[in-house]
Design a protein around this motif. Structure first.
Motif, mmCIF file in Angstrom:
data_model
loop_
_atom_site.group_PDB
_atom_site.id
_atom_site.type_symbol
_atom_site.label_atom_id
_atom_site.label_comp_id
_atom_site.label_asym_id
_atom_site.label_seq_id
_atom_site.Cartn_x
_atom_site.Cartn_y
_atom_site.Cartn_z
ATOM 1 N N GLN A 112 0.838 -1.185 0.000
ATOM 2 C CA GLN A 112 0.000 0.000 0.000
ATOM 3 C C GLN A 112 0.882 1.246 0.000
ATOM 4 O OE1 GLN A 112 -1.085 -2.359 2.838
ATOM 5 N NE2 GLN A 112 1.043 -1.941 3.332
ATOM 6 N N LEU A 131 -3.104 3.883 -2.392
ATOM 7 C CA LEU A 131 -3.047 2.959 -3.521
ATOM 8 C C LEU A 131 -2.646 1.577 -3.013
ATOM 9 C CD1 LEU A 131 -1.100 5.115 -6.135
ATOM 10 C CD2 LEU A 131 -3.532 4.502 -6.230
ATOM 11 N N TYR A 132 -3.353 0.541 -3.485
ATOM 12 C CA TYR A 132 -3.036 -0.832 -3.090
ATOM 13 C C TYR A 132 -2.423 -1.571 -4.271
ATOM 14 C CZ TYR A 132 -5.705 0.125 1.109
ATOM 15 O OH TYR A 132 -6.144 0.672 2.293
ATOM 16 N N SER A 139 -2.730 -4.498 -5.350
ATOM 17 C CA SER A 139 -3.660 -5.304 -6.152
ATOM 18 C C SER A 139 -4.390 -4.439 -7.181
ATOM 19 C CB SER A 139 -4.672 -6.001 -5.238
ATOM 20 O OG SER A 139 -5.370 -5.054 -4.448
ATOM 21 N N ASP A 140 -4.779 -3.218 -6.774
ATOM 22 C CA ASP A 140 -5.460 -2.311 -7.710
ATOM 23 C C ASP A 140 -4.504 -1.817 -8.794
ATOM 24 O OD1 ASP A 140 -7.814 -2.550 -6.262
ATOM 25 O OD2 ASP A 140 -7.331 -0.835 -4.974
ATOM 26 N N ARG A 144 -3.993 -4.721 -11.221
ATOM 27 C CA ARG A 144 -5.192 -4.950 -12.022
ATOM 28 C C ARG A 144 -5.310 -3.890 -13.121
ATOM 29 N NH1 ARG A 144 -8.543 -4.516 -8.191
ATOM 30 N NH2 ARG A 144 -8.269 -6.654 -7.457
ATOM 31 N N ALA A 145 -4.997 -2.640 -12.768
ATOM 32 C CA ALA A 145 -5.087 -1.553 -13.747
ATOM 33 C C ALA A 145 -4.041 -1.725 -14.846
ATOM 34 C CB ALA A 145 -4.880 -0.214 -13.040
ATOM 35 N N TRP A 181 -7.345 5.348 -9.240
ATOM 36 C CA TRP A 181 -7.341 4.042 -8.536
ATOM 37 C C TRP A 181 -7.142 4.215 -7.022
ATOM 38 C CZ3 TRP A 181 -5.125 5.224 -13.146
ATOM 39 C CH2 TRP A 181 -5.622 4.552 -14.264
ATOM 40 N N ALA A 207 -7.921 4.669 -3.162
ATOM 41 C CA ALA A 207 -8.903 4.301 -2.139
ATOM 42 C C ALA A 207 -8.827 5.298 -0.979
ATOM 43 C CB ALA A 207 -8.628 2.887 -1.650
#
Length: 474
Positions: A385, A398-399, A401-402, A405-406, A421, A423
């Protein structure tokens, strides 16, 4: 009785006539003060007082028996001028004996288990003693044990005297003659509960005998480390198997003859974690610097005091100074490496300091930066993160995983601003926040928290950081 305070004496130098002084350091042994344990006993209705044996000239309660055992041997003719004092010791008795040897002109040979701190070994050598180390994890009757080595040295060297503190009646007698009377006088006879660590048993037995002679209702409680056999023996009169433990100078894997179990009303076991962390709390919250055995004794005293009414008075022996344990109980790394560190005794700054040895404390991006900047941080530092700031203001997270994925879903995404992206921001704690609260935040669906000090963001703490800090991993 206790040594008398300094007073004018017939001096061998005219300048000293009428001057209050001690002829040698040995005359300064005893008469240690009682100090109230205040912050750690806030949930107790009765006061808890610590007998500050760490203020003896040699830094421990064992100064009392070092002098007493040598003087008894001199009276009995077992120790003659030019002789050698031999003893098996975890360090403190050895220092008491080394002090006496230095003043009286004896040699001292001290046999110790190899688990003792390096400070103790070097301290004994500073007083001129010969130190022999033996493995800890051997049976007492093994030829390699420090008990056996001491016996062999005493038998082989002409004029040697084995102090044998575990079976020497001068050990408990020293406390009957000094510690007990001091406590009775200092408390005005109002002591109701006496707590002491159990090792040789001299301190608890001699003091208990004096106190119970003056007031049979005084309760005597022994503190025993988990792994020692003394608690089990007191309750069952049966021997059990000992296990290793980290607290030094207390507990045993055999039954010392200097212990009078009939004088001990009960024994409470204390874990390494509880005893050692209590020693650290005493330093930080009470400004009382003691070792692990002192922490153990205070922990047991607090367990006792919490069940008592306000008219009780608990007194606990603080057996030695913490200066002998700077490389162990009072060393964060040693505590972590041995999986003993209590998070509640540390702050967010402590954890950040440990983390900064491995990776930068804070990795972040600014709003408006391209996603590939965050992707590079993930790849370089293996973080999960990343905080997002707009100037100095925290605006999001920001994580990994995101980000992944992006990047996989749209190759052009890495050139777009990170806000797409982002959170919600992570929780923020101050650098002085106890790790106990940080742990609760991390357990409450927060993968990480940010740490702030004086308005500036110092770093980020993750669940993995917390686990490494407690477990001592690198």
């Amino acid at each position: 009785m206790s040594p008398s305070p300094p007073s004018p004496k017939a001096a061998d130098h005219p300048v000293l006539a009428g001057v209050e002084y001690h002829e040698t350091i040995l005359e300064a042994i005893g008469r240690t003060p009682l100090v109230r344990i205040r912050r750690l006993s806030q949930d107790c209705r009765c006061p808890v007082l610590a007998k500050m044996e760490n203020l003896n000239p040699g830094g421990s309660v064992k100064d009392r028996i070092g002098l007493a055992m040598v003087e008894a041997a001199e009276r009995d003719g077992r120790l003659k001028p030019g002789g050698t004092i031999v003893e098996c010791t975890s360090g403190n008795t050895g220092l008491g004996l080394a002090m006496v040897a230095a003043i009286k002109g004896y040699r001292a040979v001290l046999c110790m288990p190899d688990k003792v701190s390096s400070e103790k070994v070097n301290l004994l050598k500073a007083f001129g003693a010969e130190v022999l180390l033996s493995p800890t994890a051997v049976a007492p009757d093994s030829p390699e044990s420090y008990y056996s080595v001491a016996k062999r040295i005493a038998a082989e060297r002409p004029g040697a005297f084995l102090a044998n503190q575990y079976f020497n009646p001068a050990n408990p007698q020293a406390h009957y003659d000094t510690t007990g009377p001091e406590l009775w006088r200092q408390t005005g006879g109002r002591i109701t509960h006496f707590v002491a660590g159990m090792g040789t048993g001299g301190t608890i037995s001699g003091t208990a005998r004096y106190l119970k002679e003056h007031e049979p209702r005084v309760q005597v409680i022994g503190a025993d480390p988990v792994g020692s056999i003394l608690k089990h023996y007191h309750e069952t009169h049966e021997l059990s198997e000992a296990h290793t433990y980290k607290i030094e100078g207390v507990g045993e894997d055999f039954i010392p003859g200097a212990t009078d179990f009939a004088l001990v009303d009960r024994v409470i076991a204390c874990s390494d974690r509880d005893g050692l962390n209590t020693a650290r709390r005493l330093a930080r919250e009470e400004a009382i610097f003691t070792g692990g055995s002192g922490g153990m004794a205070v922990w047991v005293a607090l367990q006792v005091a919490r069940d008592l009414a306000g008219d009780a008075l608990v007194v606990v022996i603080l057996p030695d100074t913490g200066e002998r344990y700077l490389s162990k109980v009072h060393n964060d790394e040693w505590m972590r490496d041995n999986h003993l560190l209590d998070p509640s005794a540390n702050t967010a700054r402590d954890l950040l300091s440990a983390k900064s040895r491995r990776v930068p404390a804070l990795l972040s991006v600014q709003a408006g930066e391209p996603l590939k900047r965050a992707l590079a941080l993930v790849e370089q530092h293996d973080v999960t993160q990343i905080p997002v700031f707009r100037g100095s203001e925290l605006v999001g997270t920001l994580y990994d995983s995101d980000i992944l994925r992006a990047a996989l879903g749209d190759p052009t995404a890495v050139d777009k601003p990170v806000e797409g992206w982002m959170a919600a921001p992570l929780p923020i704690v101050t650098s002085a926040e106890p790790l106990e609260r940080v742990t609760r935040l991390l357990a409450a669906r927060n993968p990480a928290v940010l740490v702030r000090e004086d308005g500036a963001m110092l770093g980020i703490l993750t669940r993995f950081d917390m686990l490494q800090f407690i477990a001592g991993g690198e």
